[in-house]
Write a protein that holds these residues in place. Structure first.
Motif, PDB file in Angstrom:
ATOM      1  N   GLU A  50      46.589  44.216  49.583  1.00  0.00           N
ATOM      2  CA  GLU A  50      46.737  45.407  48.801  1.00  0.00           C
ATOM      3  C   GLU A  50      46.463  44.738  47.446  1.00  0.00           C
ATOM      4  N   VAL A  51      45.718  45.639  46.731  1.00  0.00           N
ATOM      5  CA  VAL A  51      45.408  45.213  45.322  1.00  0.00           C
ATOM      6  C   VAL A  51      46.164  46.527  44.455  1.00  0.00           C
ATOM      7  N   GLN A  52      46.126  45.997  43.071  1.00  0.00           N
ATOM      8  CA  GLN A  52      46.822  46.741  42.429  1.00  0.00           C
ATOM      9  C   GLN A  52      45.869  46.878  40.952  1.00  0.00           C
ATOM     10  N   ASN A  53      46.121  48.143  40.470  1.00  0.00           N
ATOM     11  CA  ASN A  53      45.621  48.239  39.018  1.00  0.00           C
ATOM     12  C   ASN A  53      43.928  48.048  39.144  1.00  0.00           C
ATOM     13  N   TYR A  54      43.252  48.332  40.248  1.00  0.00           N
ATOM     14  CA  TYR A  54      41.785  48.349  40.359  1.00  0.00           C
ATOM     15  C   TYR A  54      41.038  49.503  39.736  1.00  0.00           C
ATOM     16  N   ASP A  55      42.021  50.633  39.445  1.00  0.00           N
ATOM     17  CA  ASP A  55      41.192  51.777  38.991  1.00  0.00           C
ATOM     18  C   ASP A  55      41.319  51.734  37.612  1.00  0.00           C
ATOM     19  N   LEU A  56      40.009  51.041  37.058  1.00  0.00           N
ATOM     20  CA  LEU A  56      39.962  50.762  35.623  1.00  0.00           C
ATOM     21  C   LEU A  56      39.432  51.992  34.911  1.00  0.00           C
ATOM     22  N   SER A  57      40.051  52.292  33.603  1.00  0.00           N
ATOM     23  CA  SER A  57      39.532  53.572  32.838  1.00  0.00           C
ATOM     24  C   SER A  57      38.080  53.214  32.190  1.00  0.00           C
ATOM     25  N   SER A  58      37.480  54.280  32.017  1.00  0.00           N
ATOM     26  CA  SER A  58      36.134  54.139  31.345  1.00  0.00           C
ATOM     27  C   SER A  58      36.582  53.667  30.024  1.00  0.00           C
ATOM     28  N   ASP A  59      37.530  53.857  29.308  1.00  0.00           N
ATOM     29  CA  ASP A  59      37.692  53.511  27.966  1.00  0.00           C
ATOM     30  C   ASP A  59      37.881  51.813  27.965  1.00  0.00           C
ATOM     31  N   GLU A  60      37.978  51.254  29.052  1.00  0.00           N
ATOM     32  CA  GLU A  60      38.217  49.757  29.011  1.00  0.00           C
ATOM     33  C   GLU A  60      37.022  49.033  28.839  1.00  0.00           C
ATOM     34  N   GLN A  61      36.797  48.280  28.024  1.00  0.00           N
ATOM     35  CA  GLN A  61      35.415  47.557  28.047  1.00  0.00           C
ATOM     36  C   GLN A  61      35.397  46.308  28.940  1.00  0.00           C
ATOM     37  N   LEU A  62      34.466  46.003  29.721  1.00  0.00           N
ATOM     38  CA  LEU A  62      34.484  44.756  30.488  1.00  0.00           C
ATOM     39  C   LEU A  62      33.014  43.966  29.872  1.00  0.00           C
ATOM     40  N   THR A  63      33.173  42.777  30.185  1.00  0.00           N
ATOM     41  CA  THR A  63      31.904  41.718  29.654  1.00  0.00           C
ATOM     42  C   THR A  63      31.247  41.564  30.962  1.00  0.00           C
ATOM     43  N   LEU A  64      29.921  41.982  30.973  1.00  0.00           N
ATOM     44  CA  LEU A  64      28.895  41.715  31.998  1.00  0.00           C
ATOM     45  C   LEU A  64      28.049  40.443  31.485  1.00  0.00           C
ATOM     46  N   GLY A  65      27.935  39.319  32.232  1.00  0.00           N
ATOM     47  CA  GLY A  65      27.102  38.491  31.669  1.00  0.00           C
ATOM     48  C   GLY A  65      26.168  37.694  32.792  1.00  0.00           C
ATOM     49  N   ASN A  66      25.280  36.946  32.560  1.00  0.00           N
ATOM     50  CA  ASN A  66      24.587  36.143  32.993  1.00  0.00           C
ATOM     51  C   ASN A  66      24.639  34.672  32.766  1.00  0.00           C
ATOM     52  N   ASN A  67      25.554  34.026  33.623  1.00  0.00           N
ATOM     53  CA  ASN A  67      26.033  32.607  33.431  1.00  0.00           C
ATOM     54  C   ASN A  67      24.907  31.611  34.030  1.00  0.00           C
ATOM     55  N   GLY A  68      23.590  32.138  34.442  1.00  0.00           N
ATOM     56  CA  GLY A  68      22.495  30.961  34.793  1.00  0.00           C
ATOM     57  C   GLY A  68      22.599  30.979  36.202  1.00  0.00           C
ATOM     58  N   HIS A  69      23.708  31.230  36.957  1.00  0.00           N
ATOM     59  CA  HIS A  69      23.914  31.151  38.447  1.00  0.00           C
ATOM     60  C   HIS A  69      24.207  32.276  39.170  1.00  0.00           C
ATOM     61  N   SER A  70      24.776  33.279  38.321  1.00  0.00           N
ATOM     62  CA  SER A  70      24.949  34.669  38.867  1.00  0.00           C
ATOM     63  C   SER A  70      25.374  35.675  37.789  1.00  0.00           C
ATOM     64  N   VAL A  71      25.373  36.921  38.170  1.00  0.00           N
ATOM     65  CA  VAL A  71      25.584  37.909  37.068  1.00  0.00           C
ATOM     66  C   VAL A  71      27.320  38.430  37.438  1.00  0.00           C
ATOM     67  N   GLN A  72      27.990  38.126  36.412  1.00  0.00           N
ATOM     68  CA  GLN A  72      29.441  38.051  36.389  1.00  0.00           C
ATOM     69  C   GLN A  72      30.014  39.291  35.707  1.00  0.00           C
ATOM     70  N   LEU A  73      31.086  39.774  36.092  1.00  0.00           N
ATOM     71  CA  LEU A  73      31.903  40.669  35.456  1.00  0.00           C
ATOM     72  C   LEU A  73      33.440  40.296  34.965  1.00  0.00           C
ATOM     73  N   SER A  74      33.853  40.245  33.751  1.00  0.00           N
ATOM     74  CA  SER A  74      35.112  39.899  33.498  1.00  0.00           C
ATOM     75  C   SER A  74      36.278  41.003  34.048  1.00  0.00           C
ATOM     76  N   LEU A  75      37.249  40.627  34.234  1.00  0.00           N
ATOM     77  CA  LEU A  75      38.184  41.504  34.910  1.00  0.00           C
ATOM     78  C   LEU A  75      39.608  41.510  34.231  1.00  0.00           C
ATOM     79  N   PRO A  76      40.206  42.665  33.864  1.00  0.00           N
ATOM     80  CA  PRO A  76      41.478  42.472  32.952  1.00  0.00           C
ATOM     81  C   PRO A  76      42.696  41.920  33.972  1.00  0.00           C
ATOM     82  N   HIS A  77      43.577  41.137  33.201  1.00  0.00           N
ATOM     83  CA  HIS A  77      44.554  40.792  33.953  1.00  0.00           C
ATOM     84  C   HIS A  77      45.573  41.568  34.416  1.00  0.00           C
TER      85      HIS A  77
END
Ligand SMILES: *[C@@H]1O[C@H](CO)[C@@H](O)[C@H](O)[C@H]1NC(C)=O
Ligand SMILES: *[C@@H]1O[C@H](CO)[C@@H](O)[C@H](O)[C@H]1NC(C)=O
Ligand SMILES: [Zn+2]
Length: 500
Positions: A68-95
């Motif tokens: 069971e996962v909670q609050n996974y449905d993020l609104s498009s108003d929320e900004q997430l950081t997409l990044g390249n860390n040299g090993h993968s592409v990574q998306l930060s997620l809100p707490h």
């Protein structure tokens, strides 16, 4: 999986560590995965991930409910950081996102992927019956009941929970497109971009009730065995075009570097099972007919308790087979029915004995049958590494770190995992417990077990696997002084009053 976000590494602060933990690493070449343990000793240690999820490792666990996962449905108003860390592409997620179906709350931190290349599209980390998928998604969570953030959780044995999703090339996947359409903005290492939130749940398979569960590690340096893994049984698809975007857009080098190094095939090879088993939440379907049901935690506690403080002569006479790893390997090793019968016979007998009221009373008045309070206890890998390193330094054998750490960590993890039903009990662990009871009976039992394990052909599975393969091909050093030896192998196991 891999935990490095853009948190410029906690490990740099540990200047008295033997190795520079910020050492560069790659998947192939001079700093490739076979050399990781040189700078990151846990990578050559126990309970590593990924693994090949083979049928023989599976045990059905009827207590595993849907994820069971909670609050996974993020609104498009929320900004997430997409990044390249040299090993993968990574998306930060809100707490606010978390897993609610585990014994602790595990709060989301980030997600990232592993993938193959255009010439060799297979790039998942976990294999299922030796089948590698095109890619794999990891949604990384940390135990926020116990730790304030990812950095504090990453080196703790109960620190992380990762959801793994196997990805095959097929239908176009609109959910993945929410971030794949931005990867041109993070072509080079350390680049990042803000993207609108979306429904992260849609990245997961439809069915969250069918999954594999096992105890493992980060799949990238420093490879701490801190991850409770959930790999979903059902894969998702992305289109060929989406796969190509992933496999051809990114570089592990920086913008200013003279040579651009493509970022692909960023997966670690499968690691030894190390006497672990893989729990399954489902029992129907191909290849699952022979799947054993896991033995109860209660039974496991009783067996350990008997090793710790019980009558060892009894164990030797009656219960030897309880201690041997159960499972299809054993059946394959010949003596099929004989062994199995003996085992269930002795299990039944043992059950009878422990449930016999007068014996039970005896247990209660003394022989402190236990409850181990496992939930409250954790290994802390960074400080353990420091301790073991300093012990080795005194005997000028710093180069034995990989092996020495493994000797300390394996019995701890194996025992904890055994009690959580996610490992068989391995011989080094039993020996470790018996070392706290220097009696003739302990010696006898140790001897018989060693013989029984050998006789079973177990050397080739359990015992051998528990001996690490290091790059330093030296003989095993004398085990370092146990960091927490007070007559018991671990504080978890201090006998306590029985509680029903
Ligand atoms: C994590 O928490 C610890 C302890 O509260 C704190 O010292 C550290 O700065 C935090 N790290 C990050 C990256 O927030
Ligand atoms: C039970 O064992 C403990 C030590 O393990 C001892 O202190 C205590 O007196 C014993 N109790 C009885 C009733 O024998
Ligand atoms: Zn990963």
């Amino acid at each position: 999986m891999h935990f490095l976000s853009f948190t410029p590494i906690l490990l740099l602060q540990l200047t008295n560590l033997p190795v520079l933990h910020a050492a560069k690493w790659t998947y192939t070449g001079q700093e490739g995965q076979q050399y990781w343990s040189k700078h990151y000793p846990y990578c050559g240690g126990s309970f590593q991930s990924p693994i090949d999820i083979e049928s023989e490792l599976l045990r059905f666990d009827p207590t595993l409910g849907p994820v069971e996962v909670q609050n996974y449905d993020l609104s498009s108003d929320e900004q997430l950081t997409l990044g390249n860390n040299g090993h993968s592409v990574q998306l930060s997620l809100p707490h606010k996102m978390y897993i609610s179906s585990l014994p602790h709350r595990y709060t989301a931190a980030q997600l990232h992927l592993h993938w193959g290349s255009t010439s060799k599209p297979a790039g998942s980390e976990h294999l299922v019956n030796s089948q590698q998928y095109a890619a794999e998604l990891h949604v990384v969570h940390f135990n926020s009941d116990k730790y304030p953030n990812m950095s504090m959780a990453v080196d703790k044995s109960d620190g992380l929970a990762v959801l793994g999703v196997l990805i095959e090339v097929g239908e176009f996947n609109p959910a993945f497109e929410h971030f794949l359409k931005f990867i041109n903005d993070v072509k080079y290492s350390d680049q990042r971009v803000q993207i609108p939130g979306f429904n992260i749940r849609a990245l997961l398979p439809v069915r969250l009730d069918e999954y594999f569960r096992y105890d493992g590690s980060l799949t990238t340096p420093p490879c701490y065995p801190s991850v409770l893994w959930t790999v979903f049984r059902n894969h998702v698809t992305i289109s060929h075009k989406q796969f190509l975007a992933l496999a051809t857009t990114l570089y592990s080098s920086h913008t200013q570097d003279s040579t651009a190094v493509p970022l692909n095939s960023n997966f670690r090879k499968p690691q030894p099972a190390d006497s672990r088993v893989v729990l399954v939440s489902f029992k129907e379907g191909r290849g699952l007919h022979g799947t054993l049901t896991v033995t109860s935690p209660l039974m496991r506690k009783r067996i350990i308790q008997q090793l710790l403080v019980g009558d060892l002569a009894d164990l030797e006479d009656e219960g030897l087979y309880q201690l041997l790893p159960s499972g299809p390997e054993q059946l394959r090793a010949g003596k099929k029915n004989d062994l199995k019968d003996k085992q269930s016979e002795s299990l039944a007998k043992y059950k009878q004995q422990t449930l016999n009221p007068s014996l039970r009373k005896k247990s209660q008045t003394n022989r402190s049958v236990g409850k181990f309070g496992l939930a409250e206890d954790t290994l802390s890998y960074v400080s353990l590494e420091q301790r073991v390193f300093h012990q080795l330094k005194q005997s000028h054998s710093e180069d034995q770190l990989v092996q020495a750490l493994r000797d300390v960590v394996f019995p701890e993890l194996n025992l904890k995992s055994y009690l959580g039903c996610r490992s068989d009990l391995a011989l080094p662990t039993i020996k470790n417990i018996l070392r706290g009871r220097p009696t003739d009976e302990a010696f006898e039992l140790d001897h018989s077990l060693t013989k029984a394990f050998m006789g079973q052909g177990k050397t080739s599975t359990v015992i051998k696997k528990s001996v690490p393969t290091t790059n330093y091909g030296r003989p095993s050093p004398a085990a370092p002084r146990k960091p927490y030896s007070q007559g018991y192998p671990h504080p978890w196991l201090l006998p306590m009053e029985w509680e029903d």
